[in-house]
Each structure stands twice: as C-alpha cells, then as structure tokens.
Design a protein around this motif. Structure first.
Motif, short mmCIF file in Angstrom:
data_model
loop_
_atom_site.label_atom_id
_atom_site.label_comp_id
_atom_site.label_asym_id
_atom_site.label_seq_id
_atom_site.Cartn_x
_atom_site.Cartn_y
_atom_site.Cartn_z
N MET A 151 0.84 -1.26 0.04
CA MET A 151 -0.12 -0.07 -0.05
C MET A 151 0.90 1.26 0.04
N GLU A 152 1.96 1.23 0.69
CA GLU A 152 2.85 2.37 0.48
C GLU A 152 3.67 2.59 -0.78
N THR A 153 3.66 1.42 -1.57
CA THR A 153 4.39 1.26 -2.67
C THR A 153 3.60 2.20 -3.98
N GLY A 154 2.50 1.68 -3.83
CA GLY A 154 1.42 2.25 -4.79
C GLY A 154 0.32 1.18 -5.22
N TYR A 155 -0.97 1.61 -5.77
CA TYR A 155 -1.92 1.06 -6.03
C TYR A 155 -1.66 0.09 -6.93
N SER A 156 -0.97 -0.20 -8.00
CA SER A 156 -0.75 -1.39 -8.47
C SER A 156 -0.12 -2.76 -7.75
N SER A 157 0.42 -2.19 -6.46
CA SER A 157 0.94 -3.22 -5.91
C SER A 157 -0.11 -3.84 -5.02
N PHE A 158 -1.28 -3.28 -4.86
CA PHE A 158 -2.45 -3.96 -3.96
C PHE A 158 -3.84 -4.00 -4.74
N ARG A 159 -3.56 -3.78 -5.93
CA ARG A 159 -4.83 -3.80 -6.87
C ARG A 159 -5.67 -5.19 -6.60
N ASP A 160 -4.87 -6.30 -6.39
CA ASP A 160 -5.56 -7.60 -6.30
C ASP A 160 -6.34 -7.50 -4.98
N VAL A 161 -5.91 -6.83 -3.82
CA VAL A 161 -6.81 -6.74 -2.57
C VAL A 161 -8.10 -5.90 -2.96
N GLU A 163 -9.68 -5.60 -5.85
CA GLU A 163 -10.48 -6.41 -6.54
C GLU A 163 -11.19 -7.58 -5.84
N SER A 164 -10.34 -8.03 -4.99
CA SER A 164 -10.87 -9.16 -4.30
C SER A 164 -12.12 -8.79 -3.24
N LEU A 165 -11.77 -7.55 -2.59
CA LEU A 165 -12.82 -7.15 -1.60
C LEU A 165 -14.05 -6.66 -2.33
N LYS A 166 -13.96 -6.16 -3.59
CA LYS A 166 -15.25 -5.96 -4.42
C LYS A 166 -16.04 -7.22 -4.62
N ARG A 167 -15.37 -8.34 -4.44
CA ARG A 167 -16.21 -9.55 -4.93
C ARG A 167 -16.63 -10.32 -3.56
N VAL A 168 -16.58 -9.67 -2.38
CA VAL A 168 -17.05 -10.00 -0.94
C VAL A 168 -18.39 -9.99 -1.20
N ARG A 169 -18.86 -11.28 -0.86
CA ARG A 169 -20.49 -11.50 -0.73
C ARG A 169 -20.97 -10.84 0.67
N LEU A 170 -21.93 -9.81 0.64
CA LEU A 170 -22.45 -9.29 1.84
C LEU A 170 -23.61 -9.87 2.13
N GLU A 171 -23.64 -10.96 3.31
CA GLU A 171 -24.53 -11.89 3.81
C GLU A 171 -25.89 -11.39 4.52
N SER A 172 -26.99 -11.93 4.40
CA SER A 172 -28.19 -11.33 5.11
C SER A 172 -28.13 -11.83 6.65
N PRO A 173 -28.84 -11.56 7.41
CA PRO A 173 -28.93 -11.90 8.72
C PRO A 173 -29.09 -13.41 8.60
#
Length: 251
Positions: A151-161, A163-173
């Motif tokens: 994260m200190e290096t630059g966006y390209s270094s943690f782009r995978d993170v 993108e992965s968080l965008k795919r996290v499924r938000l569950e219902s109760p």
C-alpha cells in the motif's frame, strides 16, 4: 465508533503480531449475535431517551410500559402485597412465585422484529466484509506486513486486494446466522426485548438469547410483574407511614 472497533477486533487475523486463522471467531454466530445485541441496546437507549425529551426516569418508565404492553402483562397477574400490618416476604421468594407467562401483542412484536432486523442487516453486512478482509489478509502471501508495504508502494501493488474486496459477498442475517425464517424472527424478538430492558428500562436480563429458547421473554414478563409489585409495596409503605403519623398525633 466503538462497535466498529469491536467488530474489527473479533475478525482481526493477527494476535501479538502473528498470523492466525480466523475461523473460530469469523464464523461464530454467538459473536455476531452479541454485536447485534449491543448495537440494539445502544439504539434502544437513544430511542427512548429521545421520546422522553432526555429525561432518564421518564425514558425508563416508557420502556417499561412498552415491554409490558408487548408481552401482554396485566396488573392483575402481578404479585399482591400482604395486608397492611403484615411484613412482605423476601423479594427472592416473591420473584420465585411470580408468574412469568406472556401473551404477545402481535402488532408490537412485528414492529420490534422489523426494528431489530434493520439493525442486524447493517451489522451482518459489516461482519461479512470484515471477514472478507481477514480471510484475504490470511491467504495473501506475506500477510498484513506485506500488504502494508504494498500500500505504501502504490495502487498497482495492492490492486488484487481491492478487486478481491469488491467480490466479497455481503450476507443477510439469515445467511450469516445460519437460521431459517422462523428462527430469525424468534431471535430478533428476544434481542429487541433484551435490548430495551437493558438499554432503556435498565433491567438487564440474565437469560441467554437463543431462537430456540424463550427464557428471556419469560424472564422479562416476570420482571414487569415484579415492577408492578414494587409499586404496590411503595404504596403500602406510604399508607403505613400516614397511618403511623396519624396514630402518633392522636396519642
């Protein structure tokens, strides 16, 4: 917010700087229910204090009346005091013999379930995302320390993170707690009653919150009747005081 910090601490994949699995906490229904319960308790406290205009005693009275109506507790089912010149039995004995039955007011119960569901939905989504973060950090080479460097290096270094968080499924109760519709409604009702008792009426329940055990509702109904009994005891004592002063004056 303190609740958010608690949530992050529960799913934090590290302890003393060492990486560890989060399965035991990350999938714990008990932890999530506790978070929802605390969030509802805080909301209930604010809810009734707003209704009372900030008057703490009035808020407590409003909360007590609400739970009494919700559980269908009638004054005629509360313990009666003994005759004027007789001492009351120990409180523990009265509570032991006190009726704990209840008859739900369906309209109030449905409103309470909706209220808890709205709060639970927010925290289940937050819980899902926090678990996603924890699982990602645990599975990513280098763990948290490497992520900090990237994260200190630059966006390209943690782009995978990202993108992965965008795919996290938000569950219902229901999904997060692994319950069916009937169980979740039962749980929400118990959570709501417990939250109002603890947060607004200042009468914390000792019963465990569980969708398969209605002990909390029985305990709440008994406590409402005990509060009616205490009012009767105070009235009895006031009458006794007046009579005592009158007799003293006549002497």
């Amino acid at each position: 917010d303190g609740m958010a910090q608690i949530l992050l601490a529960l799913v934090n994949p590290f302890s003393n700087g060492e990486q560890k699995p989060t399965a035991s906490l990350g999938t714990s229904e008990t932890c999530l229910i506790s978070i929802i319960q605390e969030a509802c308790t805080r909301e209930a406290r604010q809810r009734f204090r707003m209704k009372s205009g900030g008057d703490k005693e009035k808020a407590r009275a409003l909360a007590t009346d609400y739970i009494t109506d919700l559980l269908g507790v009638n004054a005629c089912t509360a313990p009666e005091t003994l005759p004027q010149m007789e001492s009351e039995p120990p409180e523990a004995n009265v509570r032991l013999d006190c009726d704990d039955g209840y008859r739900l007011n369906s309209a109030l119960a449905e409103a309470e379930i909706r209220w808890v569901r709205s709060i639970a939905k927010q925290w289940c989504r937050a819980w899902s995302f926090a678990k996603g973060v924890a699982d990602l950090v645990c599975s990513r080479p280098g763990g948290w320390n490497k992520l900090v460097e990237d994260m200190e290096t630059g966006y390209s270094s943690f782009r995978d993170v990202v993108e992965s968080l965008k795919r996290v499924r938000l569950e219902s109760p229901r999904e997060a707690l692994g319950m069916d519709s009937s169980e979740i409604q039962s749980l929400f009702l118990c959570v709501g009653v417990g939250a109002i008792l603890s947060g607004a009426a200042e009468k914390p329940c000792q019963s465990t919150i569980s969708p398969s055990d209605q002990g909390l509702l029985h305990e709440a109904a008994r406590e409402m009747r005990m509060m009616i009994y205490f009012q009767r005891v105070r009235a009895k004592m006031a009458t006794w005081k007046v009579q005592g002063e009158r007799e003293t004056f006549l002497r």
